[in-house]
Design a protein around this motif. Structure first.
Motif, PDB file in Angstrom:
ATOM      1  N   LYS A 132       4.960  -6.716  -3.969  1.00  0.00           N
ATOM      2  CA  LYS A 132       3.880  -7.690  -4.122  1.00  0.00           C
ATOM      3  C   LYS A 132       3.989  -8.403  -5.460  1.00  0.00           C
ATOM      4  O   LYS A 132       4.514  -7.847  -6.431  1.00  0.00           O
ATOM      5  CB  LYS A 132       2.492  -7.062  -3.943  1.00  0.00           C
ATOM      6  N   ILE A 133       3.491  -9.624  -5.454  1.00  0.00           N
ATOM      7  CA  ILE A 133       3.443 -10.446  -6.663  1.00  0.00           C
ATOM      8  C   ILE A 133       1.978 -10.797  -6.874  1.00  0.00           C
ATOM      9  O   ILE A 133       1.381 -11.528  -6.089  1.00  0.00           O
ATOM     10  CB  ILE A 133       4.278 -11.734  -6.510  1.00  0.00           C
ATOM     11  N   ILE A 134       1.392 -10.212  -7.920  1.00  0.00           N
ATOM     12  CA  ILE A 134      -0.001 -10.474  -8.266  1.00  0.00           C
ATOM     13  C   ILE A 134      -0.007 -11.396  -9.477  1.00  0.00           C
ATOM     14  O   ILE A 134       0.722 -11.155 -10.445  1.00  0.00           O
ATOM     15  CB  ILE A 134      -0.736  -9.157  -8.602  1.00  0.00           C
TER      16      ILE A 134
ATOM     17  N   ALA B 157      -2.185 -14.397  -5.253  1.00  0.00           N
ATOM     18  CA  ALA B 157      -0.868 -13.895  -4.850  1.00  0.00           C
ATOM     19  C   ALA B 157       0.166 -15.009  -4.820  1.00  0.00           C
ATOM     20  O   ALA B 157      -0.163 -16.198  -4.851  1.00  0.00           O
ATOM     21  CB  ALA B 157      -0.957 -13.267  -3.457  1.00  0.00           C
TER      22      ALA B 157
ATOM     23  N   PHE C  63       4.220 -15.343  -2.774  1.00  0.00           N
ATOM     24  CA  PHE C  63       5.165 -14.632  -1.907  1.00  0.00           C
ATOM     25  C   PHE C  63       6.582 -14.737  -2.482  1.00  0.00           C
ATOM     26  O   PHE C  63       6.906 -15.670  -3.208  1.00  0.00           O
ATOM     27  CB  PHE C  63       5.114 -15.194  -0.486  1.00  0.00           C
ATOM     28  N   ARG C  64       7.418 -13.769  -2.105  1.00  0.00           N
ATOM     29  CA  ARG C  64       8.741 -13.650  -2.727  1.00  0.00           C
ATOM     30  C   ARG C  64       9.633 -14.864  -2.458  1.00  0.00           C
ATOM     31  O   ARG C  64      10.567 -15.109  -3.217  1.00  0.00           O
ATOM     32  CB  ARG C  64       9.431 -12.377  -2.245  1.00  0.00           C
TER      33      ARG C  64
ATOM     34  N   LEU D 149      -5.632  -1.201  -4.936  1.00  0.00           N
ATOM     35  CA  LEU D 149      -4.547  -0.704  -4.095  1.00  0.00           C
ATOM     36  C   LEU D 149      -3.474  -0.052  -4.952  1.00  0.00           C
ATOM     37  O   LEU D 149      -3.490  -0.172  -6.179  1.00  0.00           O
ATOM     38  CB  LEU D 149      -3.967  -1.829  -3.220  1.00  0.00           C
ATOM     39  N   THR D 150      -2.553   0.644  -4.317  1.00  0.00           N
ATOM     40  CA  THR D 150      -1.464   1.310  -5.024  1.00  0.00           C
ATOM     41  C   THR D 150      -0.468   0.273  -5.534  1.00  0.00           C
ATOM     42  O   THR D 150       0.004  -0.568  -4.765  1.00  0.00           O
ATOM     43  CB  THR D 150      -0.746   2.289  -4.086  1.00  0.00           C
TER      44      THR D 150
ATOM     45  N   ARG E 123       3.328  -0.253  -6.906  1.00  0.00           N
ATOM     46  CA  ARG E 123       4.558   0.490  -6.635  1.00  0.00           C
ATOM     47  C   ARG E 123       5.709  -0.040  -7.498  1.00  0.00           C
ATOM     48  O   ARG E 123       5.665  -1.188  -7.936  1.00  0.00           O
ATOM     49  CB  ARG E 123       4.931   0.343  -5.156  1.00  0.00           C
TER      50      ARG E 123
ATOM     51  N   ASP F 168       6.812  -3.868  -8.123  1.00  0.00           N
ATOM     52  CA  ASP F 168       5.717  -4.844  -8.054  1.00  0.00           C
ATOM     53  C   ASP F 168       5.650  -5.597  -9.376  1.00  0.00           C
ATOM     54  O   ASP F 168       5.917  -5.028 -10.444  1.00  0.00           O
ATOM     55  CB  ASP F 168       4.371  -4.153  -7.815  1.00  0.00           C
TER      56      ASP F 168
END
Lengths: 278, 278
Positions: free
Chosen positions: B65-67, B92, B94-95, B225-226, B228, B231
């Motif tokens: 994910k990209i926050i 957000a 997206f990649r 959220l988790t 990881r 990220d």
């Protein structure tokens, strides 16, 4: 054709629905099946599980991206006094939010929020990579449709201008139960959609009321970036959410949320209190 | 320690910077290296490439994910007449948006937009899974820091309330050149950050002006959220963007964008017109 992702002892497996059985296919999940380019109709069957004994994962457990729409049911937009928007409102959700169609919805601890709310939505599942699509290409890129309940932490959604933080709490968002392919559902127009909480109908609408249709949305999003197999697009929710009720209603531990779309199926999720927060 | 993702004939490889060489490690990219839990300091070297001949990919090409944050440099918030916000604004990307630190920035066709704008940002790269973190756990979850230019299609960002559609155009967002580990950069405070366009300084600030620090943001996001390994969290941009200038300035084909953070490095990206749109 109806496809699902079934939990197994060693992970998950893509499956094809055949009457009261799931035929397991040689792919980890429906996303992997779509990415492979293999026709689900002719994929090898490596096992069979009776439906009554199958536990379903999110139909696409690891989508490359999850695009969601706001403000897309015409009656609901007009009744709230707004004009119909010129452009779709797009926001994101991360995959950590997803749960299966019978999994518990994880409520945040009371210290974090007591404003969990429901949003029944029709979901487009992408089957083929597409960029700069015209309407024909957009339609051809849609593998089929499924259901999401875009469960939202309302106060976190409204903490800032951007909704993301209220939309992507872990373990909150059921996706499934099955993907129904476009050859059965066409453009998914004229389908009744509903959300019941503890048996009471909270949302009820028809997908014919969508302002931006699945084909419109795929075409629009493909202007921005490439859509890929397994990507999912949630098309927005109609009126009847708990936040807009008078008095407001929010989800509590033990509440049962049933999300239904005609021709696809029903998800049934129980809300479960979470102890993990500090 | 400095880590990079180097393009090879068959894909990409994680690499460790050693003077004027990249030491290739046995992982596809820095994200895979972090996810493996292997210490980059002791990972086996499977090849060496002189820096002058290496072409870098986005330092994490496939983040889970990209926050991104908006409104996070105090001086810029106050000078625009706003109060300091209580909560970080999260959105957000997206990649598909990501490009390498020397790749061309893909401009949309003129029919789509002529409002491409720069946003230099410090980026946190997550090294360990973390949820419900306290400050100590949040700090320990940070593998290190890199740079993003959160290039934005301004008119699309403002088409609706939600910024996503202007933030995730394909091939627009340089990420790199290297990840500098926390043991070298600490909490990444007091670093000069700048964006130059065709040699002219457009943005200049210090990361000491961040309202929400990297540790704050990791802690906050982990409530939701988790997080990881691999990220990434882009921490927001200071004043000086093209949209807020008088007269406004936007990126044109051939423009050279240089994004620099002290102690990390510089990305240099040339804007390239796109022909693909209909």
């Amino acid at each position: 054709m109806r496809l699902a992702t079934v939990r197994t002892a060693v992970g998950t497996s893509a499956a094809r629905v055949d009457g009261d059985h799931f035929e397991l296919l040689g792919f980890d999940d429906v996303g992997a099946l779509l990415a492979s380019g293999t026709s689900a109709a002719v994929a090898d069957v490596i096992g069979v599980v009776p439906s009554a004994r199958a536990v379903l994962a999110p139909v696409v457990p690891q989508p490359g991206k999850i695009i969601c729409l706001g403000l897309n049911y015409k009656a609901h937009i007009l009744e709230s006094g707004r004009e119909l928007p010129q452009y779709p409102t797009l926001f994101a959700k991360f995959r950590e939010a997803l749960i299966g169609p019978t999994d518990d919805i994880e409520l945040p601890s009371e210290q974090v929020s007591e404003q969990m709310d429901w949003e029944a939505e029709l979901v487009v599942v992408i089957g083929k990579s597409v960029r700069h699509a015209d309407a024909r290409e957009a339609r051809a890129a849609i593998a089929g449709y499924t259901i999401m309940n875009d469960v939202t932490v309302r106060d976190w959604q409204r903490r800032t201008l951007e909704w993301l933080q209220g939309k992507t709490f872990e373990g909150t968002t059921p996706l499934g139960p099955v993907l129904v392919t476009s050859d059965e559902l066409g453009d998914a127009t004229g389908l009744q959609l509903s959300c019941r909480v503890n048996g009471e109908v909270m949302q009820e609408a028809t997908t014919s009321d969508l302002l931006f249709t699945p084909v419109d949305i795929v075409q629009y999003a493909s202007t921005i970036l490439t859509l890929r197999p397994g990507d999912i697009i949630a098309t927005g929710t109609p009126g009847g959410v708990g936040f807009a009720r008078s008095p407001q209603v929010f989800l509590r531990a033990g509440d049962v949320v049933e999300t239904t779309i005609e021709g696809i199926g029903t998800m049934r999720n129980v809300c479960h209190g979470c102890e993990g927060s500090k």
